[in-house]
Design a protein around this motif. Structure first.
Motif, PDB file in Angstrom:
ATOM      1  N   SER A  66      -6.426  52.630  24.969  1.00  0.00           N
ATOM      2  CA  SER A  66      -5.799  51.393  24.492  1.00  0.00           C
ATOM      3  C   SER A  66      -4.654  51.681  23.522  1.00  0.00           C
ATOM      4  O   SER A  66      -3.727  50.874  23.393  1.00  0.00           O
ATOM      5  CB  SER A  66      -6.836  50.486  23.826  1.00  0.00           C
ATOM      6  N   LEU A  67      -4.692  52.835  22.845  1.00  0.00           N
ATOM      7  CA  LEU A  67      -3.648  53.168  21.878  1.00  0.00           C
ATOM      8  C   LEU A  67      -2.314  53.410  22.567  1.00  0.00           C
ATOM      9  O   LEU A  67      -1.259  53.037  22.048  1.00  0.00           O
ATOM     10  CB  LEU A  67      -4.060  54.416  21.088  1.00  0.00           C
ATOM     11  N   TYR A  68      -2.340  54.023  23.740  1.00  0.00           N
ATOM     12  CA  TYR A  68      -1.105  54.373  24.447  1.00  0.00           C
ATOM     13  C   TYR A  68      -0.712  53.362  25.519  1.00  0.00           C
ATOM     14  O   TYR A  68       0.370  53.457  26.095  1.00  0.00           O
ATOM     15  CB  TYR A  68      -1.249  55.751  25.104  1.00  0.00           C
ATOM     16  N   ALA A  69      -1.585  52.399  25.799  1.00  0.00           N
ATOM     17  CA  ALA A  69      -1.290  51.415  26.847  1.00  0.00           C
ATOM     18  C   ALA A  69      -0.208  50.439  26.390  1.00  0.00           C
ATOM     19  O   ALA A  69       0.019  50.252  25.188  1.00  0.00           O
ATOM     20  CB  ALA A  69      -2.558  50.658  27.213  1.00  0.00           C
ATOM     21  N   GLU A  70       0.483  49.844  27.347  1.00  0.00           N
ATOM     22  CA  GLU A  70       1.462  48.798  27.052  1.00  0.00           C
ATOM     23  C   GLU A  70       0.735  47.453  27.023  1.00  0.00           C
ATOM     24  O   GLU A  70      -0.019  47.132  27.945  1.00  0.00           O
ATOM     25  CB  GLU A  70       2.566  48.798  28.105  1.00  0.00           C
ATOM     26  N   HIS A  71       0.966  46.699  25.963  1.00  0.00           N
ATOM     27  CA  HIS A  71       0.213  45.457  25.768  1.00  0.00           C
ATOM     28  C   HIS A  71       1.135  44.243  25.774  1.00  0.00           C
ATOM     29  O   HIS A  71       2.186  44.239  25.109  1.00  0.00           O
ATOM     30  CB  HIS A  71      -0.543  45.500  24.438  1.00  0.00           C
ATOM     31  N   ARG A  72       0.750  43.241  26.522  1.00  0.00           N
ATOM     32  CA  ARG A  72       1.448  41.963  26.521  1.00  0.00           C
ATOM     33  C   ARG A  72       0.854  41.064  25.439  1.00  0.00           C
ATOM     34  O   ARG A  72      -0.289  41.246  25.026  1.00  0.00           O
ATOM     35  CB  ARG A  72       1.324  41.289  27.892  1.00  0.00           C
ATOM     36  N   PHE A  73       1.630  40.097  25.003  1.00  0.00           N
ATOM     37  CA  PHE A  73       1.163  39.144  23.992  1.00  0.00           C
ATOM     38  C   PHE A  73      -0.009  38.363  24.559  1.00  0.00           C
ATOM     39  O   PHE A  73       0.127  37.620  25.526  1.00  0.00           O
ATOM     40  CB  PHE A  73       2.306  38.198  23.611  1.00  0.00           C
ATOM     41  N   ASP A  74      -1.182  38.569  23.971  1.00  0.00           N
ATOM     42  CA  ASP A  74      -2.408  37.923  24.432  1.00  0.00           C
ATOM     43  C   ASP A  74      -2.961  37.060  23.303  1.00  0.00           C
ATOM     44  O   ASP A  74      -3.514  37.571  22.330  1.00  0.00           O
ATOM     45  CB  ASP A  74      -3.434  38.988  24.854  1.00  0.00           C
ATOM     46  N   LYS A  75      -2.795  35.761  23.447  1.00  0.00           N
ATOM     47  CA  LYS A  75      -3.187  34.827  22.395  1.00  0.00           C
ATOM     48  C   LYS A  75      -4.667  34.947  22.043  1.00  0.00           C
ATOM     49  O   LYS A  75      -5.043  34.935  20.857  1.00  0.00           O
ATOM     50  CB  LYS A  75      -2.871  33.391  22.828  1.00  0.00           C
ATOM     51  N   ASN A  76      -5.524  35.104  23.044  1.00  0.00           N
ATOM     52  CA  ASN A  76      -6.956  35.189  22.788  1.00  0.00           C
ATOM     53  C   ASN A  76      -7.315  36.436  21.979  1.00  0.00           C
ATOM     54  O   ASN A  76      -8.092  36.367  21.023  1.00  0.00           O
ATOM     55  CB  ASN A  76      -7.730  35.174  24.106  1.00  0.00           C
TER      56      ASN A  76
END
Length: 530
Positions: free
Chosen positions: A202-212
């Protein structure tokens, strides 16, 4: 820049905006730069220590993997032309080469930790020994400032290197990404000690804005702020009074003090971990839980599987198991079985390995004899409990109380009392004084001293005690609710309006009842010193 300071809130907000405004492929870089900025504000010279650990561990891990891979390729290509002795010699030579790289890196990084954290402790003890022999000469103390989080990031790097050495996973080839694993800023204050294979996905993954996910993270941060500012920092006032005036506050007040300190430590440490997990979660990063309702444990052994889980598992995996299966201990096991019987032969290596673990656990917590005494105190209690197992079995066969609510309650109370007594070494920070104050509970116990006036003399008002009682009830209720199902999951199932009422209610409670001090001087988290 501590977690409950205005500067930290502003810092996280700025990093959060950059993190989601920039392209996702740069998110890891935003976190890396933020982590070094965070560490810079903790002490600019501290950057040297964490950089040395990062660079040395990175190249050692890559070197181990490259050497292993080169050997395997060479061995596979030439094994048909090699006899049995030549193959054995090559394997031994390669094994020694890998071990030398590992050893050099471990000596460097554990050596840095030992020097900055324990030099003055050693000098103080040497001076004490010299004084016993009438030698007027003393060694001068060294002016070392302990870098923030050095125990945590050093242990994290050691675990990573050992895992690569044992082939658990491949070394990280990107030095920047590896640097982020070591320096990820929410973990630097007080852990947890993350494992690479747990944190890195999870540290290196690309993350989208997730409101939840962001709402869940903010919810966890709020809960951490509540524990720290409403409970821990409030009761800290009384704890300081109780431990600073030991002549006045002995006897029954020692019991009050150790109960207050148990609550303070729990709220402080778990509050900090809640903030760590929450801050990581708003960036889409999963940090492992470090507590599982430890004060509901039925014995000390169970308690240490629930309290500071990452530290306990680190010592189990990288100290206990390697020591207990090492060649000297295998020989000891064989000798003990042959000369002292199966029972002693089976237990002796385990008990000695446990002794090493608890001695090092105490030393890890601090460079002073009180922490060593605390670690060995835990060891003694656990070992006595192990030896009394036959007596426990007899008791439960005679009295059918196992599994009943009353017996579970007795076990929980017993665990809380034992751990609170052991924590007195941490509270008073002086071994002879700790024993003296512990003894005073039995020699100077007088319940009549616990008047309303006496409690008000601890620096807290009636309103403070009411807030503490209600907050502790809430803390206990949430822990009880956790037994069946995650409270966060239960809140998530509520209608949005109800969730908002809960969040804003908690926020208002923190604003109204949080302890700020004059100009708001945030109180340092207890585990920040380690």
């Amino acid at each position: 820049m501590l977690f409950t300071s205005y500067s930290f809130i502003l810092f996280v907000f700025i990093v959060f905006c950059l993190y989601y405004l920039l392209p996702p492929k740069w998110q890891w870089l935003v976190l890396l730069l933020a982590s070094y900025v965070f560490y810079f504000f903790a002490g600019r010279t501290f950057l040297i220590y964490i950089l040395v650990t990062t660079v040395s561990t990175y190249y050692a891990a890559v070197g181990i993997q490259d050497k292993r891979q080169a050997f395997e390729e060479y061995f596979e290509a030439n094994k048909k032309s090699l006899d049995k002795e030549a193959k054995k010699e090559l394997k031994e030579k390669n094994k020694k080469s890998l071990f030398h790289i590992l050893l050099a890196c471990l000596v460097l990084n554990i050596g840095i930790l030992a020097v900055v954290k324990y030099t003055n402790f050693m000098i103080n003890n040497i001076n004490g020994v010299m004084g016993l022999f009438g030698n007027g000469n003393t060694l001068s103390f060294v002016n070392f400032v302990l870098p923030m989080g050095i125990s945590f990031y050093t242990f994290q790097s050691v675990a990573y290197l050992l895992d690569v050495y044992h082939g658990k996973y491949e070394a990280q080839r990107h030095i920047g990404r590896f640097a982020l694993f070591i320096a990820f800023f929410p973990q630097l204050v007080q852990g947890p000690i993350s494992r690479y294979n747990d944190l890195s996905p999870s540290l290196y993954a690309e993350h989208r804005f997730d409101k939840n996910e962001i709402c869940l993270g903010l919810e966890r941060i709020l809960w951490g702020f509540f524990k720290k500012m409403v409970i821990a920092d409030r009761i800290l006032v009384a704890v300081k009074v109780l431990i600073s005036d030991t002549e006045t506050y002995d006897g029954v007040f020692v019991f009050v003090g150790m109960m207050f300190y148990a609550l303070e430590l729990y709220a402080d440490f778990t509050g900090g971990i809640d903030i760590t997990i929450g801050v990581a979660q708003i960036f889409g990063i999963k940090v492992a839980e470090n507590f599982q309702r430890p004060f509901f444990s039925k014995n000390i052994k169970e308690y240490w599987k629930r309290w500071h889980i990452s530290m306990g598992s680190w010592f189990t995996d990288y100290i206990f198991y390697p020591v207990s299966v090492s060649k000297p201990f295998r020989k000891l096991n064989k000798y003990a079985r042959a000369h002292w019987g199966e029972r002693i032969g089976k237990r002796l290596p385990v008990y000695l390995s446990s002794f090493v673990v608890w001695l090092l656990t105490g030393i890890w917590h601090g460079a002073s004899w009180n922490f060593i005494a605390w670690g060995l105190g835990n060891y003694v209690v656990i070992m006595i409990s192990e030896e009394l197992e036959p007596l426990y079995d007899w008791f439960h066969s005679r009295f059918k109380v196992e599994g009943t609510f009353l017996w579970k309650l007795v076990q929980v109370i017993r665990t809380v009392l034992i751990m609170s007594c052991l924590r007195m070494f941490d509270c008073y920070r002086d071994v002879p004084l700790t024993f003296r104050m512990f003894g005073s509970m039995f020699t100077s116990w007088n319940m009549n001293r616990l008047s309303a006036q006496a409690f008000l003399g601890l620096g807290l008002t009636v309103a403070d005690y009411v807030i503490l009682i209600l907050s502790t009830i809430l803390l206990t209720a949430v822990s009880l609710m956790q037994r069946s199902r995650s409270v966060r999951a239960q809140i998530r199932d509520l209608q949005f309006v109800r969730r908002m009422i809960l969040w804003w209610g908690l926020f208002i409670v923190i604003i109204l009842f949080g302890v700020y001090g004059i100009g708001y001087n945030e109180s340092q988290f207890i585990y920040n010193q380690f």
